[in-house]
Structures are given as structure tokens and as C-alpha cells.
Design a protein around this motif. Structure first.
Motif, PDB file in Angstrom:
ATOM      1  N   ASP A 409       0.834  -1.210   0.000  1.00  0.00           N
ATOM      2  CA  ASP A 409       0.000   0.000   0.000  1.00  0.00           C
ATOM      3  C   ASP A 409       0.862   1.252   0.000  1.00  0.00           C
ATOM      4  O   ASP A 409       0.579   2.227  -0.729  1.00  0.00           O
ATOM      5  CB  ASP A 409      -0.927  -0.009   1.220  1.00  0.00           C
ATOM      6  CG  ASP A 409      -1.959  -1.126   1.134  1.00  0.00           C
ATOM      7  OD1 ASP A 409      -2.230  -1.579   0.001  1.00  0.00           O
ATOM      8  OD2 ASP A 409      -2.466  -1.546   2.189  1.00  0.00           O
ATOM      9  N   GLN A 411       3.902   1.481  -1.109  1.00  0.00           N
ATOM     10  CA  GLN A 411       4.566   1.577  -2.414  1.00  0.00           C
ATOM     11  C   GLN A 411       3.631   2.179  -3.464  1.00  0.00           C
ATOM     12  O   GLN A 411       4.056   2.996  -4.289  1.00  0.00           O
ATOM     13  CB  GLN A 411       5.046   0.193  -2.843  1.00  0.00           C
ATOM     14  CG  GLN A 411       6.241  -0.328  -2.041  1.00  0.00           C
ATOM     15  CD  GLN A 411       6.631  -1.732  -2.449  1.00  0.00           C
ATOM     16  OE1 GLN A 411       5.917  -2.377  -3.221  1.00  0.00           O
ATOM     17  NE2 GLN A 411       7.743  -2.211  -1.914  1.00  0.00           N
ATOM     18  N   ARG A 412       2.356   1.774  -3.446  1.00  0.00           N
ATOM     19  CA  ARG A 412       1.400   2.347  -4.401  1.00  0.00           C
ATOM     20  C   ARG A 412       1.197   3.838  -4.153  1.00  0.00           C
ATOM     21  O   ARG A 412       1.106   4.641  -5.087  1.00  0.00           O
ATOM     22  CB  ARG A 412       0.069   1.595  -4.304  1.00  0.00           C
ATOM     23  CG  ARG A 412       0.069   0.241  -4.987  1.00  0.00           C
ATOM     24  CD  ARG A 412      -1.343  -0.269  -5.176  1.00  0.00           C
ATOM     25  NE  ARG A 412      -1.982  -0.527  -3.896  1.00  0.00           N
ATOM     26  CZ  ARG A 412      -1.975  -1.705  -3.275  1.00  0.00           C
ATOM     27  NH1 ARG A 412      -1.337  -2.732  -3.837  1.00  0.00           N
ATOM     28  NH2 ARG A 412      -2.579  -1.863  -2.128  1.00  0.00           N
ATOM     29  N   GLU A 415       4.240   5.589  -5.423  1.00  0.00           N
ATOM     30  CA  GLU A 415       4.234   5.573  -6.878  1.00  0.00           C
ATOM     31  C   GLU A 415       3.275   6.612  -7.438  1.00  0.00           C
ATOM     32  O   GLU A 415       3.557   7.253  -8.458  1.00  0.00           O
ATOM     33  CB  GLU A 415       3.858   4.169  -7.370  1.00  0.00           C
ATOM     34  CG  GLU A 415       3.957   4.005  -8.874  1.00  0.00           C
ATOM     35  CD  GLU A 415       3.645   2.597  -9.307  1.00  0.00           C
ATOM     36  OE1 GLU A 415       3.505   2.375 -10.526  1.00  0.00           O
ATOM     37  OE2 GLU A 415       3.531   1.702  -8.423  1.00  0.00           O
ATOM     38  N   SER A 416       2.139   6.812  -6.774  1.00  0.00           N
ATOM     39  CA  SER A 416       1.194   7.853  -7.202  1.00  0.00           C
ATOM     40  C   SER A 416       1.819   9.242  -7.089  1.00  0.00           C
ATOM     41  O   SER A 416       1.673  10.093  -7.980  1.00  0.00           O
ATOM     42  CB  SER A 416      -0.082   7.765  -6.369  1.00  0.00           C
ATOM     43  OG  SER A 416      -0.975   8.803  -6.688  1.00  0.00           O
ATOM     44  N   CYS A 443      10.432   3.205  -7.822  1.00  0.00           N
ATOM     45  CA  CYS A 443       9.243   3.617  -8.569  1.00  0.00           C
ATOM     46  C   CYS A 443       9.632   4.195  -9.933  1.00  0.00           C
ATOM     47  O   CYS A 443       8.966   3.921 -10.949  1.00  0.00           O
ATOM     48  CB  CYS A 443       8.453   4.645  -7.757  1.00  0.00           C
ATOM     49  SG  CYS A 443       7.695   3.970  -6.265  1.00  0.00           S
TER      50      CYS A 443
END
Length: 763
Positions: A409, A411-412, A415-416, A443
Motif C-alpha cells: 500500500d 509503495q502504491r 508511486e502515485s 518507482c
């Protein structure tokens, strides 16, 4: 020495105990063999002052001027004459064994001429439990000390090697001594400890198992007969007990290693007295040669001006390098034969004993650091340092700093942020920790690789989009409610903003976006290709979920039966073989018991007939009436034969019963391995599913009823335990070793007329 040695302030046993843990001299104890031909004119034992006086009359052949020495005086640490085995153990070995359990190395060696009682001192005699020697008693004390230390996890390993004609043999391996090459090598590690490469060291979990291993190895020794000893050992033997101790209370990385050498040296021989020739003569030459090298090492250690000690002259001295002048607490038992004809050998033994008393050892505790425990310690320290760093960050108002690896979570989310930074929505990407910088670079790499993949697929997608544009009517515009039309900022937007890769499945979106997308799809007509794909994905997902929920582990009993026919076939075959053999042995036990009972009844009947026959005889008169008639002689002979038959049946019954006990033990071991192997296989294959189900009830153990012989064995075991706590293990181990030796050599020995003694040796 040529003259009486100068009395030196020898340490008494009580005084030596204080200096035992450090720099201390080798402790020497003299034990005199009990003999009917004791030469009281030549020997005088002073047990109160621990000294021995020797007197020898001058030889008349020396002439008028004869300077032959007539008397010798030897001062030792302890002198024991007519001492029991228990007294010898308490004086020689008890303190050394306790030191081994505390982490010190120990050595007890028996030295003396052939026939002086070295093997009897170390191994013991054949009288019984009370006659056992230093080795069995040391094993018993080792396990008693281990049981008295529940705070430590103690592992005991055993090794038994034989030095025969300067060749080293392993007495505990499955390969026979005759089949070994004798090329075991001795090497020294970086810490100065001596090891034997290739020597087997089995783990002994119980005292009975350790005694059985010792007796089994003892039957493999080289033994011969000569004029002075019917059972002379023809080799040097070193039985070693390795002790490894770890603390269960303290979670430290310290591991204490120690070892106890129990050495039975071969006796020095004078060929003119032993009368040896052939092979025994060659053995005697090797024995005397190795003992000469041993004396050279002792002389060099006793000389303070000597820098070089010739340990490597023989394998015996090389293996005992730790025991002689090294890290060890050493005690030597000098066995002598106090008879007039053995005066020269006794004098030589006592001279060697006085030289040995000058050898100094430096005993220290052997502490090692376990690498695995060190890793755990470092991991614990790293965890504590991270906690302390987090505390400092909190005090500095930097509580959002992440030092651990990012979760999916996180990492996402990162990345966003990186995507918005690349698109220009945010101008700065704040880096708060080194971990965040590393994750951000990850990322960047991921986005770069995704972009390269999409660019490689772009020509094919462009062809598909151009064909769809040609078929659309001029000026047609996608409606807002059409799911096939790409939305602003989503995947599949127009060529001006990016690239077109089609409709992304709903499963690739976050949960909140899924709910919004499903709401939009409900308002729309649902005729677009995206809706069809969503419905297809949902349908497949629903079926997969139902299949996953409906999957259950198979019945454990059914799986066990199937597993026994495939993977567990080897275990099952061994178990069935032992089961069949056990059934046959039990039937044989019952038949032998019936035969013994029948013979007992016949003995009682024969005794009754003989008593009636003797009662019917007239009173004794003349001498001729004392003779027995043919009928009475036949009764006596029948009674004797019946008694012999009863003894044979009872002895065979006892042996077969011992085999039954051993087979039952093998069955239990095989059953345990069978169950363990199945449990590992079942847990590996159905572990996650099985843990989701309710645990099966434990199977009730079923026991067998004891027959009369089994009840007798239990009563015998109780009697031995009442006699002494260690008697049961000693008798069972010795019985098993003798039975195995008899099974291996019995057939050949009986055919050749050889005799096998209680130690399994063939003469």
C-alpha cells in the motif's frame, strides 16, 4: 631415577583441588594388583604417607665390590593396595568427571606392565555390576550430572578409537576392524585442540545407550593370550566422551565444549617372560616402541630447559597432546604387580610415575561462540537501535519517517506521488529518509520499464485505433455515458495526452475506485466492451472464489492409507516386517514357556519318585547296601537330564524374550518415523487447509496385557533399580552388547571350538 628421588612438596589431593582449575601437575595414583604371591620382603606400601619402598638384595654375581642399589623410595599422590573399584573411581575419576561437566577437559589413563590390571581398572571385571570399572562409572556420573543441571541443554557424544601397530581404527563404525585401512588422521585446529578426522561420534541420549555403545566397541578390540595374561589387550584404546552444554535460561551465544579421554594403554612386555612369537611378538614390539615415545614426551615436558616436545613421534602421543602439557586435567593410574619376579617391571612403572608427576597442565574452560546465536544477538541489537532511532525522531517531530521496507500500500501511494511529480501536478517531492529515496528510485525504474513496454506495443495499438476511426461516421463524438469512451486522466485517453493501451480491468484499480466505477457502470447502458470484460472478470472471480471456499483437505486416515501405498511404502514395509517377526518371536516365547513349565513339572515328578524310592530303601547296614540300584540310578539320571532341559529352555526363553523387547523397540521407532514422515508430508501438502479445520481428536493409545514372562522382566527391572539406580541400564546395555557379539561370532566360534567370554571376545 638411579637413586632415591629427592622428596619434593607433593600436593595432597585436597591441596591439588584448589589448583586444579588452572596450572596444575598431573595427578598420579598407584594401584597394586591383589596377588597371592605378595613379596612382603621387597615391597612396603605406606598408604598413610602415600609412598612405596622397594628393597632388592644384592646379586652375589657382582663380586666383592658391588655398588648395586638395594632400595628405592617413591613418593606418589595416592597409593592404593587392596582397593575396591568404587574406591578407585572416587579417588581417581570422580573429581575429573565433575570438572568435565563444568567445561574443562579431562583425561584418565591406566599405565603399567602387562597383566597388572589396567583393563580391569578401566573397563571392569566379569563378576557383576559392583565390579564395573572407571569407564562405566564415569558414564553413569556424566548422565547423573547432566540430569542435575536442568538449566542447561547438554548433548553427549561418544568416540572410541584403537591404536594397533601404529594404525588407528574406529571401534564404533559399522565397518569391521578387519575391513578398515587404519589411516585415520590426527589434526590440530586453530585453537590448539586435537581432533581425529573421520572418527565417528554418535550421540547417546541415555545412559543405557552410552553403555551399549561402549560395550559394543569394547568387543572389537584386539586381544591375545600369553604367559602372563590370558586376555592381554594388544592395542592402546581411547574412549572419549564429548560434552556440549548450552544454557536454557540465559539467551547468550556461549557454548561450552569439553571432553573426557579414558585411555587404556597396552602393557609393556618383556619377551623372555611372556614367551611371545609371531604376530604377538610384532604387536609387543609396537607396544614397547609407542610406550618409549610416550616416556620421551614425559621426560621432555618435565625438563624446563627443553623447547621441543616430540609429540608427533607416535600416534598415541600426538592424540594425547592435550592431555600431556596442554589444556586438560589429567590423572594417571599406575598399575603394579607386587611379586618378586615382577620387581624390575614394577620399578620401571614407578619411575615413569614419578616423571609423570612433573608434567604440568593448564586447564581452562572451553567456551565457544555459536554463530547462529550471534546472528540472533545482532538482530536483537539492530531492533533495539531502530526503536531508539524512532524515539529520537518522535522527539524531533519526525514521526512519519519510515526505516522499514515499504508495504505494498505504501509503495502504491509513493508511486502515485512520483507519477504526479512526473506529470507536473506537484513541483517538489520531499525526501524524508534514505528508505524513501530508495523506494522512489524503485518507482522511477518501474515507471520507466512500463513505458518501454508500452512503447514497444504502440504500433499494434495504433493500427487498431486507426481501423476503428475509419469505420466511425464523420463528426461522431463519444457520449459521456458510454463506458468505451476514455475519460479525462484515465488509461486510454487521447493520443494528444499520452498513449492508448485499451480498457484497464477493474481488478487493477484501488478498492474505492472500484466502487465508483461500479456505480458509473450501473448508470450507463452497460453495452460497452468494458462492461462485458468486467462482467466476465466478475463471473470468473466468483467461480474461482466458490471453488476455493469449497476445497477441503481429505480425510487424514484415507490420506494416510494412500500415502503408505506410495511415499511411505518403505516405512510401512519395515513396520510390517518387524510386526511379523515380533509375532513369530512371541509365539516362540509361549512355546518355550510351555516347554520350561513342562520340564519343571517333570522335575517335580522325578524328585517325588526319587524321594519315594529312597524312602523305601532299608536302613543302612553293610557297605554294599549303600550302592544304588538300576532303578534309582535311572531316576537320578532322568532328573539330571530334565534339569538340563529346563535350564536350556529357560535360557532360550530369556534370550528370545530379549529379542522381543528389542523388536518392540524397533517397531516403536519405525512407527514414530512413519507417523512423523506422514505428518510432514500432510502438513506440506494440506497444511493451510488442515489448519482451517477443527483439530482431530487424539487417538487413544491401546496397550497390551503382560504375559508372565513380561511381568517377571518388570519385577527384575524393579529389583535392579532397588539395588542401584544405574544397575538396570548397565545390565541391559551389557546384555545387548553380548547378544549382538554372540549373534555375529557365535556360529563361527561354535564350529571352530572357540570360546566367547562375557565381553564377546573369542579365544
Amino acid at each position: 631415577p638411579r637413586s632415591a628421588p629427592v622428596p619434593r612438596p607433593a600436593l595432597r589431593p585436597s591441596a591439588r583441588k584448589s589448583s586444579a582449575m588452572g596450572r596444575s601437575n598431573v595427578r598420579v595414583i598407584v594401584r597394586a594388583r591383589p596377588t597371592a604371591g605378595y613379596a612382603s620382603d621387597n615391597f612396603q606400601f605406606n598408604e598413610a604417607s602415600d609412598s612405596i619402598d622397594l628393597k632388592l638384595a644384592k646379586d652375589d654375581s657382582g663380586g666383592v665390590v658391588n655398588n648395586q642399589q638395594e632400595s628405592w623410595h617413591f613418593k606418589l599422590d595416592k597409593v592404593m593396595a587392596n582397593a575396591s573399584q568404587e574406591q578407585v573411581f572416587e579417588s581417581c575419576a570422580a573429581d575429573v568427571v565433575r570438572s568435565v561437566m563444568e567445561g574443562y577437559n579431562g583425561t584418565i589413563l591406566a599405565y603399567g606392565q602387562t597383566g597388572a590390571g589396567k583393563t580391569h581398572t578401566m573397563t571392569g571385571g566379569h563378576v557383576g555390576f559392583a565390579d564395573r570399572g572407571i569407564v562405566p562409572r564415569s558414564i553413569s556420573q556424566i548422565y547423573a550430572e547432566a540430569a542435575a543441571r536442568p538449566e542447561n541443554n547438554i548433548t553427549i557424544r561418544l568416540s572410541y578409537c584403537e591404536i594397533y601397530n601404529e594404525l588407528m581404527f574406529d571401534l564404533l563404525t559399522d565397518v569391521g576392524v578387519a575391513e578398515q585401512s587404519g589411516d585415520l588422521h590426527i589434526f590440530e585446529d586453530t585453537k590448539g585442540s586435537i581432533h581425529v578426522k573421520g572418527l565417528s561420534c554418535p550421540v547417546a541420549g541415555t545412559e543405557e545407550e552410552a553403555l551399549h555403545i561402549f560395550f559394543q566397541g569394547d568387543t572389537n578390540r584386539h586381544v591375545a593370550e600369553h604367559a602372563l595374561n590370558k586376555g592381554s589387550t594388544r592395542s592402546h584404546c581411547v574412549f572419549t566422551i564429548h560434552v556440549e552444554s548450552r544454557s536454557r535460561v540465559e539467551s547468550n551465544e556461549k557454548v561450552i565444549f569439553s571432553k573426557l579421554h579414558l585411555v587404556d594403554l597396552a602393557g609393556s612386555e618383556r619377551v623372555k617372560k611372556t614367551g611371545t612369537d609371531g604376530v604377538t611378538l610384532k604387536e609387543a614390539s609396537y607396544i614397547n616402541k609407542s610406550l618409549s615415545f610416550l616416556e620421551q614426551v614425559v621426560v621432555a615436558l618435565g625438563d624446563k630447559h627443553r623447547d621441543h616436545v616430540p609429540y608427533r613421534q607416535s600416534k598415541l602421543t600426538h592424540m594425547l597432546k592435550d592431555s600431556l602439557g596442554g589444556n586438560c586435567k589429567t590423572t594417571m593410574v599406575a598399575n603394579i604387580w607386587p611379586e618378586a619376579k615382577m620387581l624390575e617391571e614394577t620399578t620401571s612403572t614407578l619411575r615413569f610415575a614419578t616423571r609423570m608427576m612433573r608434567v604440568s597442565n593448564d586447564a581452562t574452560v572451553n567456551v565457544h561462540l555459536d554463530p547462529q546465536l550471534l546472528i540472533r544477538k545482532y538482530e536483537r541489537q539492530i531492533k533495539e537501535l531502530r526503536q531508539e532511532l524512532a524515539m529520537h525522531n518522535t522527539l524531533a517531530n519526525r514521526s512519519q519517517i519510515q526505516y522499514e521496507e515499504y508495504t505494498p500500500d505504501e509503495q502504491r501511494e509513493l508511486e502515485s506521488k512520483v507519477s504526479r511529480y512526473l506529470e507536473g501536478e506537484i513541483q517538489e517531492l520531499e525526501v524524508v529518509s534514505v528508505r524513501m529515496a530508495l523506494e522512489a528510485f524503485s518507482c522511477f525504474r518501474k515507471l520507466y520499464n512500463d513505458l518501454r513496454t508500452e512503447l514497444a506495443q504502440r504500433p499494434n495499438l495504433a493500427v487498431g485505433v486507426a481501423g476503428a476511426a475509419d469505420q466511425a461516421p464523420p463528426g461522431a463524438v463519444a457520449e459521456e455515458g458510454d463506458p468505451s469512451a476514455p475519460r479525462q486522466g484515465e488509461v486510454g485517453e487521447s493520443e494528444e495526452r499520452g498513449i492508448s493501451v485499451g480498457i484497464a480491468p477493474s481488478s487493477s484499480r484501488p478498492a474505492q475506485e472500484d466502487r465508483i466505477a461500479s456505480g458509473d457502470a450501473g448508470d450507463s447502458s452497460g453495452d460497452g466492451p468494458g462492461a462485458g470484460q468486467d462482467r466476465t472478470a466478475l463471473g470468473l472471480g466468483g467461480r474461482t472464489s466458490q471453488a476455493g471456499l469449497g476445497e477441503q483437505p481429505p480425510d487424514k486416515q484415507v490420506a494416510f492409507q494412500e500415502w503408505k501405498g506410495r511415499e511411505g511404502q518403505v516405512y510401512e514395509a519395515a513396520f510390517e516386517k518387524n510386526k511379523t517377526e515380533l509375532k513369530e518371536r512371541k509365539n516362540e516365547v509361549r512355546d518355550l514357556l510351555k516347554a520350561a513349565n513342562l520340564a519343571k513339572a517333570q522335575i517335580d515328578e522325578a524328585k517325588d519318585k526319587l524321594a519315594r524310592k529312597q524312602a523305601d530303601k532299608p536302613p543302612e547296614g553293610a557297605r554294599d547296601e549303600e550302592l544304588i540300584d538300576e532303578e534309582e540310578y535311572a531316576l537320578i539320571r532322568s532328573l539330571k537330564e530334565t534339569k538340563q532341559k529346563y535350564r536350556d529352555a529357560f535360557e532360550k526363553h530369556r534370550q528370545v524374550k530379549a529379542d522381543v523387547i528389542q523388536i518392540e523397540h524397533l517397531m516403536q521407532t519405525c512407527k514414530t518415523k512413519l507417523v512423523q514422515a506422514f505428518e510432514e508430508w500432510f502438513d506440506q501438502k494440506y497444511g493451510q487447509l488442515a489448519r482451517a479445520q477443527e483439530k482431530a481428536a487424539a487417538e487413544a493409545a491401546t496397550g497390551e496385557r503382560y504375559d508372565p514372562q513380561e511381568m517377571f522382566d518388570l519385577m527384575e527391572a524393579d529389583r535392579l533399580e532397588t539395588q542401584h539406580p544405574d544397575a538396570l541400564a548397565y545390565h541391559k546395555a551389557r546384555k545387548n552388547a553380548v547378544r549382538e557379539a554372540a549373534a555375529e561370532e557365535g556360529a563361527g566360534a561354535c564350529g571352530s571350538g572357540a570360546v566367547i567370554d562375557l565381553r564377546g571376545r573369542k579365544f
